[in-house]
Design a protein around this motif. Structure first.
Motif, PDB file in Angstrom:
ATOM      1  N   ALA A   9       0.824  -1.208   0.000  1.00  0.00           N
ATOM      2  CA  ALA A   9       0.000   0.000   0.000  1.00  0.00           C
ATOM      3  C   ALA A   9       0.860   1.260   0.000  1.00  0.00           C
ATOM      4  CB  ALA A   9      -0.925   0.003   1.216  1.00  0.00           C
ATOM      5  N   THR A  10       0.503   2.215  -0.833  1.00  0.00           N
ATOM      6  CA  THR A  10       1.232   3.485  -0.901  1.00  0.00           C
ATOM      7  C   THR A  10       0.350   4.688  -0.616  1.00  0.00           C
ATOM      8  OG1 THR A  10       0.835   3.723  -3.280  1.00  0.00           O
ATOM      9  CG2 THR A  10       2.842   2.555  -2.613  1.00  0.00           C
ATOM     10  N   VAL A  11      -0.970   4.486  -0.626  1.00  0.00           N
ATOM     11  CA  VAL A  11      -1.906   5.597  -0.430  1.00  0.00           C
ATOM     12  C   VAL A  11      -1.992   5.950   1.051  1.00  0.00           C
ATOM     13  CG1 VAL A  11      -4.357   6.231  -0.544  1.00  0.00           C
ATOM     14  CG2 VAL A  11      -3.263   5.100  -2.483  1.00  0.00           C
ATOM     15  N   ASP A  12      -1.987   7.251   1.354  1.00  0.00           N
ATOM     16  CA  ASP A  12      -2.178   7.728   2.716  1.00  0.00           C
ATOM     17  C   ASP A  12      -3.613   7.414   3.140  1.00  0.00           C
ATOM     18  OD1 ASP A  12      -2.551   9.127   5.074  1.00  0.00           O
ATOM     19  OD2 ASP A  12      -2.031  11.085   4.248  1.00  0.00           O
ATOM     20  N   PRO A  13      -3.834   6.630   4.196  1.00  0.00           N
ATOM     21  CA  PRO A  13      -5.209   6.298   4.583  1.00  0.00           C
ATOM     22  C   PRO A  13      -6.021   7.493   5.059  1.00  0.00           C
ATOM     23  CG  PRO A  13      -3.631   5.465   6.196  1.00  0.00           C
ATOM     24  CD  PRO A  13      -2.831   5.941   5.028  1.00  0.00           C
ATOM     25  N   ASP A  14      -5.344   8.595   5.408  1.00  0.00           N
ATOM     26  CA  ASP A  14      -6.041   9.835   5.762  1.00  0.00           C
ATOM     27  C   ASP A  14      -7.131   9.570   6.798  1.00  0.00           C
ATOM     28  OD1 ASP A  14      -6.535  12.561   5.627  1.00  0.00           O
ATOM     29  OD2 ASP A  14      -7.859  12.400   3.887  1.00  0.00           O
ATOM     30  N   GLY A  48      -4.101  -5.129 -16.310  1.00  0.00           N
ATOM     31  CA  GLY A  48      -3.183  -5.348 -15.201  1.00  0.00           C
ATOM     32  C   GLY A  48      -3.207  -4.294 -14.118  1.00  0.00           C
ATOM     33  N   ALA A  49      -4.226  -3.441 -14.105  1.00  0.00           N
ATOM     34  CA  ALA A  49      -4.351  -2.405 -13.079  1.00  0.00           C
ATOM     35  C   ALA A  49      -5.817  -2.284 -12.698  1.00  0.00           C
ATOM     36  CB  ALA A  49      -3.824  -1.070 -13.593  1.00  0.00           C
ATOM     37  N   LEU A  50      -6.093  -1.532 -11.639  1.00  0.00           N
ATOM     38  CA  LEU A  50      -7.482  -1.274 -11.298  1.00  0.00           C
ATOM     39  C   LEU A  50      -8.139  -0.424 -12.374  1.00  0.00           C
ATOM     40  CD1 LEU A  50      -7.422  -0.466  -7.459  1.00  0.00           C
ATOM     41  CD2 LEU A  50      -8.284  -2.536  -8.577  1.00  0.00           C
ATOM     42  N   GLY A 121      -3.365 -10.046  -7.559  1.00  0.00           N
ATOM     43  CA  GLY A 121      -2.687  -9.278  -6.517  1.00  0.00           C
ATOM     44  C   GLY A 121      -1.217  -9.047  -6.768  1.00  0.00           C
ATOM     45  N   ASP A 122      -0.565  -9.982  -7.439  1.00  0.00           N
ATOM     46  CA  ASP A 122       0.874  -9.862  -7.668  1.00  0.00           C
ATOM     47  C   ASP A 122       1.212  -8.989  -8.870  1.00  0.00           C
ATOM     48  OD1 ASP A 122      -0.302 -12.084  -9.147  1.00  0.00           O
ATOM     49  OD2 ASP A 122       1.723 -12.428  -9.926  1.00  0.00           O
ATOM     50  N   ARG A 127       0.219   0.928  -5.701  1.00  0.00           N
ATOM     51  CA  ARG A 127      -0.934   1.703  -5.248  1.00  0.00           C
ATOM     52  C   ARG A 127      -2.215   0.887  -5.366  1.00  0.00           C
ATOM     53  NH1 ARG A 127      -3.638   5.919  -9.175  1.00  0.00           N
ATOM     54  NH2 ARG A 127      -4.112   3.863 -10.060  1.00  0.00           N
ATOM     55  N   ASP A 128      -2.401   0.245  -6.507  1.00  0.00           N
ATOM     56  CA  ASP A 128      -3.633  -0.482  -6.767  1.00  0.00           C
ATOM     57  C   ASP A 128      -3.766  -1.709  -5.870  1.00  0.00           C
ATOM     58  OD1 ASP A 128      -3.914   1.435  -8.658  1.00  0.00           O
ATOM     59  OD2 ASP A 128      -4.040   0.079 -10.373  1.00  0.00           O
ATOM     60  N   ALA A 129      -2.645  -2.366  -5.580  1.00  0.00           N
ATOM     61  CA  ALA A 129      -2.701  -3.530  -4.688  1.00  0.00           C
ATOM     62  C   ALA A 129      -3.206  -3.122  -3.310  1.00  0.00           C
ATOM     63  CB  ALA A 129      -1.322  -4.170  -4.580  1.00  0.00           C
TER      64      ALA A 129
END
Length: 316
Positions: A9-14, A48-50, A121-122, A127-129
């Motif tokens: 995960a790279t997104v800030d959960p805020d 291959g991405a969201l 998942g792999d 970010r998308d994972a």
């Protein structure tokens, strides 16, 4: 062992923003918001991405708080998960046209590809994972906990999808995570122990795993599970890495474990959870995988990472 597939995960959960009144409504109205679509435990993907959508693109969606969760933000914007109804599009008239009010949403969904995290998942970007894992986790929690565990009354969603509040006694309930241990067990000859669960397809083998029980440490759980499932005493236990496994709500804690000094490495399966188990040398496992006599877990799993860590390279 770094960069496990579902632990990127790279997104800030805020998290501080979740309690702000009107947050979800604002997100649904903001053209910069990107929406993760979840359907029956799967996420919308493309190339291959969201397959992220702007709110206006999700034609026919009703922005019901019961189906929404704020996933966080990064430099590109903010992210919202929308869980689609389980029965979306199932009810149709004699001409095969959806009779629900959400016919436009049915049309949109029929043009999308939904993928299981075990399968993609792999390959998802970092970010998308992270977004997908969180979205699937929250969707599973909401689906399984519509009522208060204290009094049985209906609960309502608050805090942008991260809390359920009982409508009767006002108690608050939060997403749960069930810790589970998963272990690469090796013996004095540095052979790895792999087992076949009774409900798996033929030839499928993986590391042993099990849930942590109340009152025990994770190390104790490793030793207990191995003893229960295959009758082998484990000595040294070393934590390696962890990753979420939202099927529906696990956190997989990965370990290396060694057969106890002086203990017999004689496998005695329980016959209930594990129907077969055996030790493999690296050469024997490599040959068995190549000949498809042994099928290993998907690359999204920590199990394969543990096996390949012991093997010293890729096995798929």
């Amino acid at each position: 062992m770094e960069n496990l597939p579902l632990a990127r995960a790279t997104v800030d959960p805020d998290a501080v923003a979740r309690t702000r009144p009107g947050l979800v409504t604002d997100l649904a109205a903001d053209p910069g918001t990107r929406v993760v679509l979840v359907r029956q435990g799967r996420v919308a993907t493309k190339d291959g991405a969201l397959d992220l959508r702007a709110p206006a693109d999700v034609t026919g969606a009703t922005w019901d708080p019961e189906r929404l969760a704020y996933l966080g933000r990064d430099e590109s914007g903010r992210y919202l998960a929308l869980t689609l109804p389980e029965t979306l599009g199932e009810e149709r008239d004699l001409d095969g046209v959806p009779v629900q009010e959400d016919a436009a949403l049915v049309s949109l969904v029929e043009g999308l590809e939904f993928s299981h995290l075990r399968d993609v998942g792999d390959v998802l970007p970092d970010r998308d994972a992270g977004l997908a894992t969180t979205a699937v986790s929250l969707a599973a929690w909401h689906a399984r906990h519509p009522r208060c565990p204290r009094c049985g009354e209906v609960t309502e969603v608050i805090d942008a999808g991260w809390v359920r509040r009982c409508t009767a006694d006002r108690s608050l309930h939060y997403p749960r995570t069930d810790p589970a241990v998963i272990m690469a067990v090796t013996d004095a000859e540095d052979r790895i122990l792999l087992g076949h669960a009774a409900h798996w397809p033929d030839r499928r083998f993986s590391t042993l795993a099990g849930y942590v029980e109340p009152g025990e440490s994770v190390e104790t759980a490793v030793r207990r599970e191995v003893a229960e499932e295959v009758g082998i005493a484990v000595g040294q236990v070393e934590f390696v890495a962890s990753q979420p496994w939202p099927f529906p709500a696990s956190l997989m804690l990965g370990f290396r474990a060694r057969v106890a000094d002086g203990a017999a490495a004689e496998v005695r399966v329980d016959g209930v959870e594990i129907s077969a188990a055996r030790f493999f040398t690296r050469a024997a496992l490599g040959e068995a995988v190549q000949e498809r006599e042994v099928l290993l877990p998907t690359r999204s799993s920590i199990a394969l990472a543990l096996i390949e860590d012991w093997f010293g390279g890729s096995l798929r």
